[in-house]
Design an enzyme around this catalytic site. Structure first.
Site, PDB file in Angstrom:
ATOM      1  N   ASN A  37       0.867  -1.177   0.000  1.00  0.00           N
ATOM      2  CA  ASN A  37       0.000   0.000   0.000  1.00  0.00           C
ATOM      3  C   ASN A  37       0.906   1.230   0.000  1.00  0.00           C
ATOM      4  O   ASN A  37       1.463   1.581   1.036  1.00  0.00           O
ATOM      5  CB  ASN A  37      -0.900  -0.017   1.259  1.00  0.00           C
ATOM      6  CG  ASN A  37      -1.745   1.238   1.367  1.00  0.00           C
ATOM      7  OD1 ASN A  37      -1.816   2.030   0.428  1.00  0.00           O
ATOM      8  ND2 ASN A  37      -2.389   1.419   2.515  1.00  0.00           N
ATOM      9  N   TRP A  38       1.060   1.825  -1.171  1.00  0.00           N
ATOM     10  CA  TRP A  38       1.991   2.962  -1.293  1.00  0.00           C
ATOM     11  C   TRP A  38       1.419   4.261  -0.743  1.00  0.00           C
ATOM     12  O   TRP A  38       2.117   5.260  -0.659  1.00  0.00           O
ATOM     13  CB  TRP A  38       2.389   3.165  -2.766  1.00  0.00           C
ATOM     14  CG  TRP A  38       3.384   2.165  -3.264  1.00  0.00           C
ATOM     15  CD1 TRP A  38       3.989   1.172  -2.547  1.00  0.00           C
ATOM     16  CD2 TRP A  38       3.903   2.067  -4.598  1.00  0.00           C
ATOM     17  NE1 TRP A  38       4.841   0.462  -3.348  1.00  0.00           N
ATOM     18  CE2 TRP A  38       4.805   0.996  -4.608  1.00  0.00           C
ATOM     19  CE3 TRP A  38       3.677   2.779  -5.777  1.00  0.00           C
ATOM     20  CZ2 TRP A  38       5.500   0.613  -5.757  1.00  0.00           C
ATOM     21  CZ3 TRP A  38       4.357   2.402  -6.923  1.00  0.00           C
ATOM     22  CH2 TRP A  38       5.261   1.329  -6.913  1.00  0.00           C
ATOM     23  N   LYS A  39       0.124   4.258  -0.457  1.00  0.00           N
ATOM     24  CA  LYS A  39      -0.537   5.476   0.038  1.00  0.00           C
ATOM     25  C   LYS A  39      -0.254   6.641  -0.924  1.00  0.00           C
ATOM     26  O   LYS A  39      -0.224   6.444  -2.136  1.00  0.00           O
ATOM     27  CB  LYS A  39      -0.098   5.760   1.473  1.00  0.00           C
ATOM     28  CG  LYS A  39      -0.274   4.524   2.370  1.00  0.00           C
ATOM     29  CD  LYS A  39      -0.093   4.761   3.822  1.00  0.00           C
ATOM     30  CE  LYS A  39      -0.270   3.446   4.566  1.00  0.00           C
ATOM     31  NZ  LYS A  39      -0.224   3.575   6.008  1.00  0.00           N
ATOM     32  N   HIS A 121      -9.677   1.233   4.720  1.00  0.00           N
ATOM     33  CA  HIS A 121      -8.415   1.487   5.418  1.00  0.00           C
ATOM     34  C   HIS A 121      -8.660   2.512   6.526  1.00  0.00           C
ATOM     35  O   HIS A 121      -9.444   3.448   6.359  1.00  0.00           O
ATOM     36  CB  HIS A 121      -7.365   2.006   4.430  1.00  0.00           C
ATOM     37  CG  HIS A 121      -5.994   2.033   5.021  1.00  0.00           C
ATOM     38  ND1 HIS A 121      -5.582   3.033   5.865  1.00  0.00           N
ATOM     39  CD2 HIS A 121      -4.962   1.167   4.925  1.00  0.00           C
ATOM     40  CE1 HIS A 121      -4.338   2.783   6.261  1.00  0.00           C
ATOM     41  NE2 HIS A 121      -3.945   1.644   5.701  1.00  0.00           N
ATOM     42  N   GLU A 123      -7.040   4.965   7.498  1.00  0.00           N
ATOM     43  CA  GLU A 123      -6.794   6.373   7.140  1.00  0.00           C
ATOM     44  C   GLU A 123      -8.008   6.961   6.425  1.00  0.00           C
ATOM     45  O   GLU A 123      -8.294   8.146   6.550  1.00  0.00           O
ATOM     46  CB  GLU A 123      -5.514   6.480   6.291  1.00  0.00           C
ATOM     47  CG  GLU A 123      -4.275   6.330   7.169  1.00  0.00           C
ATOM     48  CD  GLU A 123      -3.069   5.739   6.474  1.00  0.00           C
ATOM     49  OE1 GLU A 123      -3.019   5.713   5.238  1.00  0.00           O
ATOM     50  OE2 GLU A 123      -2.162   5.268   7.203  1.00  0.00           O
ATOM     51  N   GLU A 190      -5.508  -4.564  10.630  1.00  0.00           N
ATOM     52  CA  GLU A 190      -4.528  -3.493  10.754  1.00  0.00           C
ATOM     53  C   GLU A 190      -4.821  -2.686  12.019  1.00  0.00           C
ATOM     54  O   GLU A 190      -5.630  -1.727  11.974  1.00  0.00           O
ATOM     55  CB  GLU A 190      -4.601  -2.571   9.532  1.00  0.00           C
ATOM     56  CG  GLU A 190      -4.270  -3.268   8.239  1.00  0.00           C
ATOM     57  CD  GLU A 190      -3.598  -2.320   7.252  1.00  0.00           C
ATOM     58  OE1 GLU A 190      -2.506  -2.643   6.796  1.00  0.00           O
ATOM     59  OE2 GLU A 190      -4.156  -1.245   6.983  1.00  0.00           O
ATOM     60  N   GLY A 196       2.267   2.711  10.685  1.00  0.00           N
ATOM     61  CA  GLY A 196       3.218   3.814  10.514  1.00  0.00           C
ATOM     62  C   GLY A 196       3.932   4.232  11.788  1.00  0.00           C
ATOM     63  O   GLY A 196       4.623   5.251  11.807  1.00  0.00           O
ATOM     64  N   SER A 235       3.205  -1.644  10.397  1.00  0.00           N
ATOM     65  CA  SER A 235       4.655  -1.680  10.599  1.00  0.00           C
ATOM     66  C   SER A 235       5.253  -3.064  10.335  1.00  0.00           C
ATOM     67  O   SER A 235       6.227  -3.456  10.989  1.00  0.00           O
ATOM     68  CB  SER A 235       5.023  -1.191  12.009  1.00  0.00           C
ATOM     69  OG  SER A 235       4.599   0.149  12.185  1.00  0.00           O
ATOM     70  N   GLY A 256       2.847  -0.963   4.301  1.00  0.00           N
ATOM     71  CA  GLY A 256       2.889   0.442   3.913  1.00  0.00           C
ATOM     72  C   GLY A 256       4.329   0.883   3.714  1.00  0.00           C
ATOM     73  O   GLY A 256       4.930   0.653   2.654  1.00  0.00           O
ATOM     74  N   GLY A 257       4.910   1.482   4.744  1.00  0.00           N
ATOM     75  CA  GLY A 257       6.245   2.077   4.671  1.00  0.00           C
ATOM     76  C   GLY A 257       7.295   1.169   4.035  1.00  0.00           C
ATOM     77  O   GLY A 257       8.035   1.600   3.133  1.00  0.00           O
TER      78      GLY A 257
HETATM   79  P1  PGA Z   1       2.646   0.600   7.576  1.00  0.00           P
HETATM   80  O1  PGA Z   1       1.208   0.781   6.895  1.00  0.00           O
HETATM   81  O2  PGA Z   1       3.219  -0.695   7.093  1.00  0.00           O
HETATM   82  O3  PGA Z   1       3.439   1.804   7.123  1.00  0.00           O
HETATM   83  O4  PGA Z   1       2.426   0.592   9.059  1.00  0.00           O
HETATM   84  C1  PGA Z   1       0.367  -0.326   6.700  1.00  0.00           C
HETATM   85  C2  PGA Z   1      -0.947   0.125   6.114  1.00  0.00           C
HETATM   86  O5  PGA Z   1      -1.434   1.208   6.453  1.00  0.00           O
HETATM   87  O6  PGA Z   1      -1.537  -0.592   5.280  1.00  0.00           O
END
Ligand code: PGA
Length: 279
Positions: A37-39, A121, A123, A190, A196, A235, A256-257
């Site tokens: 997930n590159w956001k 998600h 966010e 999640e 993050g 994470s 994500g990251g």
């Molecule tokens: P993260 O994000 O790996 O940076 O914690 C995961 C996500 O939001 O899907």
């Protein structure tokens, strides 16, 4: 793409068997996924470079979810590379089409090569005020268009501390899956406090929670719950991936990251690919 058709057929067969055999135990044969997930990150050049440097695996399904402007280029890069990498959107609108400025429909996602879409998600729940009802409409729309939804659920730190995790997850699950009788979806657990922050859930806690999630899925889908891939996200990285891959109810990760760097993401793919070979 071929892998996705194969998955689709497998799931369809399970659906039919699940409906026919009702309460009978189904041998679980869950697909493993490593999903990026590159956001709101990356430009065109960085994306081209990423697809050059990434490897794919035949043992796990690798899905990249770039921001909208990189979907079609990613589709082309993936085709050019000849690697088996699939694509997903990060969001979808619930309507077929119409006057919804700034939105993307499910058929538009399909049009640019997507097979998957992330829905719910945290966010989007937090910043775009998406609730369970809206998430359910988006899930229905994804099914209608032949996209596989990657449905995200998770509790906040406050809810965790108030011991409300199970209650929150159960409400999110029943909400997202209302009136749905298909097992053609992926779930991602999640925990919001882990996203993050570098504070990933321990593999033991994630396993315990995934087992709980599967028990709720059984109430909704019966034995077909055994066939749903449940991914961990929050994470996840190349250091902790092997702990997650060793757990029986963790069927991959949503990253994500650590998915922004091709080497880190590759390392995570390799961990899960090895886990699959050993299982
Ligand atoms: P993260 O994000 O790996 O940076 O914690 C995961 C996500 O939001 O899907």
């Amino acid at each position: 793409m071929e892998q996705s058709i194969e998955n689709y057929i497998k799931t369809l067969v399970r659906d039919v068997i699940g409906q026919t055999l009702g309460g009978l135990e189904i041998q679980s044969d869950r697909q493993t996924y490593v999903i990026a997930n590159w956001k709101m990150n990356k430009n065109l050049n960085e994306t081209a470079e990423f697809f050059q440097n990434i490897n794919s695996s035949t043992d796990v399904s690798v899905v990249i979810c770039p921001p909208a402007h990189l979907l079609y280029p990613s589709h082309l890069f993936s085709k050019q590379s000849g690697k088996s990498i699939e694509l997903g959107g990060q969001n979808v609108h619930w309507a077929d089409k119409g006057a919804y400025t700034g939105e993307l429909s499910a058929s538009m996602l399909k049009d640019v090569g997507c097979e998957y879409v992330i829905i719910g998600h945290s966010e989007r729940r937090q910043y775009s005020f998406e609730d369970d009802e809206l998430i359910n409409k988006k899930v229905q729309q994804a099914f209608k268009s032949g996209l596989t939804p990657i449905i995200c659920i998770g509790e906040t730190l406050g809810q965790k501390n108030a011991m409300q995790t199970e209650q929150v997850l159960s409400k999110q699950l029943f909400g997202a899956l209302k009136d749905i009788d298909s097992s053609q979806f992926i779930l991602a657990y999640e925990p919001v406090w882990a996203i993050g922050t570098g504070q990933s859930a321990t593999a033991e806690l994630a396993q315990e929670t995934h087992a709980y999630i599967r028990s709720v899925l059984k109430q909704i889908l019966g034995q077909r719950a055994e066939c749903i891939s449940i991914l961990y996200g929050g994470s996840a990285n190349e250091k902790n991936a092997s702990e997650y891959s060793a757990m029986p109810d963790i069927d991959g990760v949503l990253v994500g990251g650590a998915s922004l760097n091709a080497n880190s993401f590759d390392a995570i793919i390799n961990v899960f690919a090895k886990g699959e070979q050993n299982s």
